[in-house]
Design an enzyme around this catalytic site. Sequence first.
Site, PDB file in Angstrom:
ATOM      1  N   HIS A   1       0.826  -1.210   0.000  1.00  0.00           N
ATOM      2  CA  HIS A   1       0.000   0.000   0.000  1.00  0.00           C
ATOM      3  C   HIS A   1       0.865   1.267   0.000  1.00  0.00           C
ATOM      4  CE1 HIS A   1       1.026   0.802   4.199  1.00  0.00           C
ATOM      5  NE2 HIS A   1       0.840  -0.493   4.415  1.00  0.00           N
TER       6      HIS A   1
ATOM      7  N   GLU B   1      -2.507  -7.326   7.437  1.00  0.00           N
ATOM      8  CA  GLU B   1      -1.197  -7.257   8.082  1.00  0.00           C
ATOM      9  C   GLU B   1      -1.162  -8.100   9.350  1.00  0.00           C
ATOM     10  OE1 GLU B   1       1.859  -7.274   8.227  1.00  0.00           O
ATOM     11  OE2 GLU B   1       2.480  -5.198   7.853  1.00  0.00           O
TER      12      GLU B   1
END
Length: 399
Positions: A202, A278
């Site tokens: 990201h 994550e």
Amino acid sequence: MAVRAVVVEADGGSRGNPGPAGYGAVVRDPASGEVLVERSEAIGVSTNNVAEYRGLIAGLEAAAELGAVEVEARMDSKLVVEQMCGRWQIKHPGLRPLAARAAALVDRFESVRFSWIPRERNRHADALANAAMDAAAGKPPKRAAAQPPREVAAADSAARAQAREVAARAATRTAGTDPATTRPSWEPRPSFTATRLILVRHGETEWTVQHRYAGRADVPLSDQGRAQARATAARVAELAPSVAAVLSSPLSRCTATAEAIAGALGGIPVRPQDDWIECDFGDWDGMTFAEVREQWPGELDAWLASTRIAPPGGEPFTAVAERVDRAVAALREAYPGETVVVVSHVSPIKLALRDALAAGDAFLHRLYLDAAGISVLDMWPDGGVAVRSVNDTAHLAAR
């Protein structure tokens, strides 16, 4: 003489906690129950938990010396089992180095499974530990009643012969879908038959710049991160004009990056997938690396030493690797010969690349992934893998 699979039974204790302490460990053949190795030692004055960890370490060391690759570790210590599985925190500073040492041994095997067993099923290791505690207390060894000698597997025993046969079969197994066991080859493969994964980290967030642990906290892209997402979208469209799917971690810093990429690809819908989220950094989430080092030095050392250790209140990298492996396998199965974009985070992408390269855990600490960096790997149905690029950021420097 190597054996493939063993059972380790371990125990430890002290007279007084702390008091005269010792441990015992037994390594068995899983099929016959024959004893392959016994280990025990008086360790002076210590605690029950320290002695239990020492017993586990001795058992794992013995298993490694036998050449085992699969271990089932059985203990009647709920604390040690839960801590080694990453479900309980290691709060006592005296146990952290021992847990890290045990975890480092675990990483030497292909697989280790921990099981809690009642004390009555751990009598052999318990007896060895009690004898060691007696020795630590200066007591003479107890005279045992006459009994048949305990059978310990000899070099030519049936159990060891069977283990050698299993190991030989494993050494010559045919290639499968595991990149680590796929037959090596320099022969070029046609890329049109591969599933191509374009792995994108990201864009930048405020926490990225501040070097903070960003796990499950939903930190949005910064202005710079949004600009990076646009540049990355243009680069992905150049790399793969035809894309079958765009997948994303459900956190907004990933979905915003994925939406930019999907827009550049003609409006493909973004599909959030939990397996690409994550790592859960638990109590460390939002803290800087320096703050964690100051407040949790022991826990940080243990975490850095082994992928099986979780941050306080978080998850270990082994758990992240399990879900990433599941997600990658699903994409290989669902999209043969097609390209898929996955927008995720540092930990899942590192683990996917580690496994694609059949690398060790040290890879995780030596690979750097920039915000909005792109990595590309191809996967074939027989398990073949080609990593084509890692952390490509040329598109960011050019814009």
